[in-house]
Design an enzyme around this catalytic site. Structure first.
Site, mmCIF file in Angstrom:
data_model
loop_
_atom_site.group_PDB
_atom_site.id
_atom_site.type_symbol
_atom_site.label_atom_id
_atom_site.label_comp_id
_atom_site.label_asym_id
_atom_site.label_seq_id
_atom_site.Cartn_x
_atom_site.Cartn_y
_atom_site.Cartn_z
ATOM 1 C CB SER A 65 4.247 -10.414 -0.719
ATOM 2 O OG SER A 65 4.887 -10.846 -1.906
ATOM 3 C CE1 TYR A 72 4.816 -5.299 -2.161
ATOM 4 C CE2 TYR A 72 6.098 -7.253 -2.714
ATOM 5 C CZ TYR A 72 4.875 -6.635 -2.527
ATOM 6 O OH TYR A 72 3.720 -7.352 -2.699
HETATM 7 P P1 NDP Z 1 -2.656 -2.972 -7.102
HETATM 8 O O1 NDP Z 1 -1.486 -2.108 -7.390
HETATM 9 O O2 NDP Z 1 -3.449 -3.516 -8.245
HETATM 10 O O3 NDP Z 1 -3.669 -2.192 -6.124
HETATM 11 C C1 NDP Z 1 -3.164 -1.558 -4.999
HETATM 12 C C2 NDP Z 1 -4.304 -0.904 -4.247
HETATM 13 O O4 NDP Z 1 -3.754 -0.296 -3.069
HETATM 14 C C3 NDP Z 1 -4.998 0.181 -5.028
HETATM 15 O O5 NDP Z 1 -6.382 0.084 -4.779
HETATM 16 C C4 NDP Z 1 -4.446 1.469 -4.419
HETATM 17 O O6 NDP Z 1 -5.376 2.547 -4.396
HETATM 18 C C5 NDP Z 1 -4.210 1.039 -2.997
HETATM 19 N N1 NDP Z 1 -3.251 1.884 -2.310
HETATM 20 C C6 NDP Z 1 -1.950 2.135 -2.625
HETATM 21 N N2 NDP Z 1 -1.417 2.984 -1.735
HETATM 22 C C7 NDP Z 1 -2.394 3.288 -0.839
HETATM 23 C C8 NDP Z 1 -2.480 4.115 0.304
HETATM 24 N N3 NDP Z 1 -1.397 4.814 0.730
HETATM 25 N N4 NDP Z 1 -3.651 4.202 0.965
HETATM 26 C C9 NDP Z 1 -4.729 3.501 0.556
HETATM 27 N N5 NDP Z 1 -4.724 2.687 -0.513
HETATM 28 C C10 NDP Z 1 -3.564 2.593 -1.212
HETATM 29 O O7 NDP Z 1 -2.107 -4.158 -6.172
HETATM 30 P P2 NDP Z 1 -2.523 -5.703 -6.035
HETATM 31 O O8 NDP Z 1 -3.990 -5.856 -6.092
HETATM 32 O O9 NDP Z 1 -1.670 -6.496 -6.933
HETATM 33 O O10 NDP Z 1 -1.998 -6.005 -4.554
HETATM 34 C C11 NDP Z 1 -2.827 -5.955 -3.403
HETATM 35 C C12 NDP Z 1 -2.017 -6.445 -2.219
HETATM 36 O O11 NDP Z 1 -1.537 -7.762 -2.470
HETATM 37 C C13 NDP Z 1 -0.794 -5.583 -1.923
HETATM 38 O O12 NDP Z 1 -0.601 -5.482 -0.528
HETATM 39 C C14 NDP Z 1 0.336 -6.372 -2.562
HETATM 40 O O13 NDP Z 1 1.567 -6.113 -1.944
HETATM 41 C C15 NDP Z 1 -0.140 -7.793 -2.321
HETATM 42 N N6 NDP Z 1 0.479 -8.760 -3.231
HETATM 43 C C16 NDP Z 1 0.196 -8.760 -4.583
HETATM 44 C C17 NDP Z 1 0.806 -9.676 -5.419
HETATM 45 C C18 NDP Z 1 0.557 -9.747 -6.898
HETATM 46 O O14 NDP Z 1 1.160 -10.600 -7.580
HETATM 47 N N7 NDP Z 1 -0.297 -8.895 -7.460
HETATM 48 C C19 NDP Z 1 1.754 -10.665 -4.898
HETATM 49 C C20 NDP Z 1 1.991 -10.562 -3.488
HETATM 50 C C21 NDP Z 1 1.359 -9.645 -2.697
HETATM 51 P P3 NDP Z 1 -5.500 3.633 -5.600
HETATM 52 O O15 NDP Z 1 -5.503 2.818 -6.854
HETATM 53 O O16 NDP Z 1 -6.802 4.304 -5.323
HETATM 54 O O17 NDP Z 1 -4.330 4.544 -5.500
#
Ligand code: NDP
Length: 256
Positions: A151, A165
Site C-alpha cells: 500500500s 496497517y
Molecule cells: P477488500 O476489503 O475489498 O477485500 C479484502 C479481501 O481480503 C476480501 O476478499 C476478504 O475476504 C479477504 N480477507 C480478509 N481477511 C482475510 C483472511 N484472514 N484470509 C483470507 N482472506 C481474507 O479490500 P481491497 O480490495 O480494497 O484491498 C485488497 C488489498 O489491497 C489489501 O491487501 C489492501 O490492503 C490493499 N490496498 C487497498 C487499497 C484501497 O484503496 N482499496 C489501497 C492500498 C492497498 P472475505 O470478504 O471473504 O472475508
C-alpha cells in the site's frame, strides 16, 4: 467449495482475498489471460462463488477455496486443494488484507495490532512459504511469480488513521525485497504493488466509506483508482513481459 472445471495446459494462479475488491478484479483478469484461478476467500463464500461463476460463464477455469491466510493449517490445506484440483501453482497474488477503524497509535491495543499483523504479514509469509515449496526446482517446481499487495501507506505511514496497517505493509515491502533475493536463483520472481485510494469496500472497514472521494482532489491525477487498474499491474508482474523484474514495486496511486 466448488469443483474445478478441466484445466490441462493453463497456468495456475492463487489469489488470496478474491471474494471482492482488488482480489476479485485480479481473479477475473487472470482468468481472461488464461490462468486457472483459485479464488480464496475468508468469510464471504457466496461472493467468492459469484466470482467463480463469472469466470466459468466466460469460459474460464476457477475454484473457490475458503482459508484464513493467517492460519497455517488452513493455508496448507488451500495449497493442497489447488495441487489436487488445478495443478502446481505458477503465480501467487497475496492480496488478502484488512484494516480497522481509523484511530491514533495512542488508542491502539495489542489485540487489534495482532489481528492486523496476522492477516497482512503472517498471512503473506505463510502463502509465500507454501508457494516457494512448490515453485522451487529443488521441490520439483518450475519457478513462478509472486506479487504482494502492499500500500502507499507503507511509505506515508497513515498518521491518525491506521499506523498499524501502514506498518504491516512496510513489513510486506521488506518481505518482498528479502524473498526476491532469496529465491531469484530458483526462477521465482517476487514483486509488490502499492495501490492508493482505490474504490473498494475496504474503506468502510476503516469507518469512512467515502474516503476516496474526500481525498481524490489531493492526487496529481485528481481521481480515485479502480480495482481493474490495480489488477493490470499485478498481471503484468506475473507475466513473462516482466521477466527481468524482481524485488520491485509498482505504485498504482494516481501519483500520490
Ligand atoms: P477488500 O476489503 O475489498 O477485500 C479484502 C479481501 O481480503 C476480501 O476478499 C476478504 O475476504 C479477504 N480477507 C480478509 N481477511 C482475510 C483472511 N484472514 N484470509 C483470507 N482472506 C481474507 O479490500 P481491497 O480490495 O480494497 O484491498 C485488497 C488489498 O489491497 C489489501 O491487501 C489492501 O490492503 C490493499 N490496498 C487497498 C487499497 C484501497 O484503496 N482499496 C489501497 C492500498 C492497498 P472475505 O470478504 O471473504 O472475508
Amino acid at each position: 467449495m466448488s469443483s474445478a472445471e478441466s484445466s490441462s495446459a493453463s497456468k495456475v494462479m492463487i489469489v488470496t482475498g478474491a471474494s471482492r475488491g482488488i482480489g476479485a478484479a485480479v481473479a477475473l483478469l487472470a482468468a481472461r489471460r488464461g490462468y486457472a484461478v483459485c479464488v480464496n476467500y475468508h468469510s464471504r463464500s457466496a461472493a467468492a462463488d459469484g466470482v467463480v461463476q463469472a469466470i466459468r460463464n466466460a469460459g474460464g477455469t476457477a475454484l473457490a477455496v475458503g482459508a484464513d491466510v493467517s492460519r497455517q493449517d488452513q493455508v496448507q490445506a488451500m495449497f493442497e486443494t489447488v495441487d489436487r484440483e488445478l495443478g502446481r501453482v505458477d503465480a501467487l497474488v497475496n492480496n488478502a488484507g484488512i484494516l480497522e477503524k481509523q484511530t491514533t497509535v495512542e488508542n491502539l491495543d495489542a489485540d487489534r495490532i495482532t489481528r492486523v499483523l496476522a492477516t497482512n504479514v503472517v498471512g503473506t509469509f505463510l502463502c509465500c512459504r507454501e508457494a516457494v515449496r512448490r515453485m522451487a526446482p529443488r521441490h520439483g517446481g518450475r519457478g513462478g511469480a509472486i506479487v504482494n499487495l502492499s500500500s502507499m501507506a507503507s511509505r506515508l505511514g497513515a498518521p491518525g488513521e491506521y499506523v498499524d496497517y501502514a506498518a504491516s505493509k512496510g513489513a510486506v515491502d521488506t518481505l518482498t525485497i528479502g524473498l526476491s533475493k532469496e529465491v531469484g536463483a530458483d526462477g521465482i520472481r517476487v514483486n509488490g504493488v502499492r495501490p492508493g485510494l482505490i474504490y473498494t469496500e475496504m474503506h468502510a472497514s476503516g469507518g469512512e466509506p467515502g474516503r476516496v472521494d474526500r481525498l481524490k482532489d489531493s492526487l496529481p491525477l485528481k481521481r480515485g483508482g479502480t480495482p481493474e487498474e490495480v489488477a493490470a499491474a499485478v498481471l503484468w508482474l506475473c507475466s513473462d513481459e516482466s521477466g527481468f523484474t524482481t524485488g520491485s514495486f509498482i505504485d498504482v496511486s494516481g501519483g500520490r
